[in-house]
Design an enzyme around this catalytic site. Structure first.
Site, mmCIF file in Angstrom:
data_model
loop_
_atom_site.group_PDB
_atom_site.id
_atom_site.type_symbol
_atom_site.label_atom_id
_atom_site.label_comp_id
_atom_site.label_asym_id
_atom_site.label_seq_id
_atom_site.Cartn_x
_atom_site.Cartn_y
_atom_site.Cartn_z
ATOM 1 N N ARG A 55 0.847 -1.352 -0.170
ATOM 2 C CA ARG A 55 -0.050 0.026 -0.156
ATOM 3 C C ARG A 55 0.912 1.146 0.145
ATOM 4 O O ARG A 55 0.651 2.226 -0.667
ATOM 5 C CB ARG A 55 -1.156 -0.100 1.180
ATOM 6 C CG ARG A 55 -1.982 0.947 0.907
ATOM 7 C CD ARG A 55 -3.176 0.767 2.220
ATOM 8 N NE ARG A 55 -2.426 0.994 3.534
ATOM 9 C CZ ARG A 55 -3.394 0.836 4.580
ATOM 10 N NH1 ARG A 55 -4.500 0.461 4.507
ATOM 11 N NH2 ARG A 55 -2.973 1.233 5.853
ATOM 12 N N LYS A 154 -2.734 7.030 1.410
ATOM 13 C CA LYS A 154 -2.627 7.562 3.155
ATOM 14 C C LYS A 154 -1.575 8.583 3.030
ATOM 15 O O LYS A 154 -0.197 8.174 3.424
ATOM 16 C CB LYS A 154 -2.260 5.972 3.633
ATOM 17 C CG LYS A 154 -2.504 6.169 5.028
ATOM 18 C CD LYS A 154 -2.504 4.862 5.855
ATOM 19 C CE LYS A 154 -2.491 4.673 7.169
ATOM 20 N NZ LYS A 154 -3.323 5.419 7.981
ATOM 21 N N GLU A 187 -16.431 6.514 5.649
ATOM 22 C CA GLU A 187 -15.584 5.840 6.754
ATOM 23 C C GLU A 187 -15.615 6.655 8.127
ATOM 24 O O GLU A 187 -15.978 8.024 7.969
ATOM 25 C CB GLU A 187 -14.202 5.782 6.079
ATOM 26 C CG GLU A 187 -13.313 6.709 5.621
ATOM 27 C CD GLU A 187 -12.082 6.417 5.182
ATOM 28 O OE1 GLU A 187 -11.725 5.159 5.373
ATOM 29 O OE2 GLU A 187 -11.256 7.126 4.415
HETATM 30 N N1 PMP Z 1 -9.615 5.024 7.176
HETATM 31 C C1 PMP Z 1 -8.821 5.787 7.454
HETATM 32 C C2 PMP Z 1 -8.919 7.484 7.129
HETATM 33 C C3 PMP Z 1 -7.375 5.441 7.958
HETATM 34 O O1 PMP Z 1 -6.575 6.232 8.404
HETATM 35 C C4 PMP Z 1 -7.278 3.881 8.676
HETATM 36 C C5 PMP Z 1 -6.039 3.545 9.225
HETATM 37 N N2 PMP Z 1 -6.095 4.181 10.327
HETATM 38 C C6 PMP Z 1 -8.258 3.166 8.097
HETATM 39 C C7 PMP Z 1 -9.348 3.531 7.496
HETATM 40 C C8 PMP Z 1 -8.127 1.589 8.549
HETATM 41 O O2 PMP Z 1 -7.113 1.060 7.800
HETATM 42 P P1 PMP Z 1 -6.225 -0.059 8.423
HETATM 43 O O3 PMP Z 1 -7.291 -1.072 8.609
HETATM 44 O O4 PMP Z 1 -5.164 -0.371 7.181
HETATM 45 O O5 PMP Z 1 -5.534 0.472 9.654
#
Ligand code: PMP
Length: 293
Positions: A55, A154, A187
Site C-alpha cells: 500500500r 494514505k 468511513e
Molecule cells: N480509514 C482511515 C482514514 C484510516 O486512516 C485508517 C487507518 N488508520 C483506516 C481507515 C483503517 O485502515 P487499516 O485497517 O489499514 O488500518
C-alpha cells in the site's frame, strides 16, 4: 530496571528519540507531501507487513514519489526497528516524506525522499469499549472527494480527518463518521465502517473515496470464510441507524462495535453477536500472521 533507549530510524541511521529530527524545509512538514503506514506487531510478528508495504508503494506511485529503498529493504527497516526497540507487541509508524526542498511547491527541488520508522507501544481503547461499543457522531466535515485527493492515498495530509476528529472531540465522541460530499456513508477518521442487517454484512466500496483498509480486507475474508454474505455497496445514514449491528475496523482499533450514532441506539444497544464472532475470529487469525521480528 533501566528503561530502554527508544531509537528511531531516519534515512539509514537509528538515532535516540530525542534526536530524531527532520528539516523544517522537508515538504512533508511544509505541505503534507508524503505518505505513511500504521502497522501492528503481535506476539513477535509484524501483522500484514507485505500488504502495508504494498500500500505504501502504491501511494508513492500515485504521488510520484520515489522511495529510496526496495520493498525488501523497507521490510528489514521495520523488523530491525522493532528488534532494536524491543517491540514484539506494538505499533509501527512508517513515514516517507518528499524530503528537503525550498519553499516552493515543486517536488523537483526535493532530490531525495526521507524514510522514517518508529516502533512504539500502543494505547488501546479500554476493554469495556470492546464489550459495550462506541458512541460515534457524524461529522459535518465531508470526506475528501476521490477525484481531488483520493483517500486511498494514505498521505501525510490528514487535515480532512483531523477536522472531523475535532468535531468528535467537541461532541465527546471517540470517533466521527464521515460522509461523501453526496451524503453517502464513507468511513471514520481512522477506521472503516461495516454494518450488519439480516445476517448480511455491508461496507462502502473503495471507489466511494475511502482508505482500502488492511483490517477491512481481513474482516471481509474472515466473514466470507464463516459463510456471511459481504456486499461492498453504498449506503446512507438511514441504513446505519437501522442496522442490527455496526462496527469499525482499523489497525489500531482492530474490530470495535458501535452501539450509538448521533444519539440513535444501534440494534439492542450492545456489541452484537456477529461483531463479537468476527472480533474473536480476528484475534485467532492475527496470531503468528505476518513477518517474524
Ligand atoms: N480509514 C482511515 C482514514 C484510516 O486512516 C485508517 C487507518 N488508520 C483506516 C481507515 C483503517 O485502515 P487499516 O485497517 O489499514 O488500518
Amino acid at each position: 530496571m533501566a528503561t530502554r533507549e527508544e531509537l528511531v530510524y531516519i534515512d539509514g541511521e537509528f538515532c535516540r528519540k530525542e534526536e530524531a529530527k527532520i528539516s523544517v524545509f522537508d515538504h512533508g512538514l511544509l505541505y503534507g507531501d508524503g505518505i505513511f503506514e500504521g502497522i501492528r506487531a503481535y506476539d513477535g510478528y509484524v501483522f500484514k507487513l507485505d500488504e502495508h508495504i504494498d500500500r505504501l508503494f502504491h501511494a508513492a506511485c500515485a504521488i510520484s514519489l520515489e522511495i529510496p529503498c526496495t520493498r525488501e529493504e523497507i521490510k528489514e527497516i521495520v523488523l530491525t526497528c522493532c528488534r532494536k526497540n524491543g517491540i514484539y507487541d506494538g505499533y509501527v509508524r512508517l513515514v516517507v516524506t518528499r524530503g528537503v526542498g525550498d519553499l516552493g511547491l515543486s517536488p523537483k527541488k526535493c532530490p531525495k525522499a526521507s524514510v522514517i520508522c518508529i516502533a512504539a507501544t500502543i494505547t488501546l481503547y479500554p476493554p469495556e469499549f470492546y464489550k459495550n461499543g462506541l458512541k460515534v457522531i457524524t461529522a459535518v466535515q465531508r470526506r475528501n472527494r476521490a477525484t481531488i485527493i483520493d483517500p486511498q492515498i494514505k498521505s501525510l495530509n490528514y487535515l480532512n480527518n483531523i477536522l472531523a476528529r475535532i468535531e468528535a472531540d467537541t461532541r465527546g465522541a471517540p470517533e466521527a463518521l464521515m460522509l461523501t460530499e453526496e451524503g453517502m456513508v464513507a468511513e471514520c477518521t481512522g477506521d472503516n465502517i461495516f454494518l450488519i442487517k439480516d445476517g448480511c454484512i455491508l461496507t462502502p466500496p473503495i471507489h466511494m473515496g475511502i482508505l482500502d483498509g488492511i483490517t477491512r480486507r481481513t474482516v471481509i475474508e474472515l466473514a466470507e470464510k464463516r459463510g456471511y454474505p459481504v456486499k461492498e455497496t453504498p449506503f446512507t445514514l438511514y441504513n446505519v441507524y437501522s442496522a442490527d449491528e455496526v462496527f469499525l475496523s482499523g489497525t489500531a482499533a482492530e474490530l470495535i462495535a458501535v452501539t450509538e450514532i448521533d444519539g440513535r441506539v444501534i440494534g439492542d444497544g450492545t456489541a452484537g453477536p456477529i461483531t463479537m464472532e468476527l472480533l474473536d475470529a480476528f484475534q485467532d487469525y492475527k496470531k503468528g500472521e505476518g513477518a517474524k521480528i
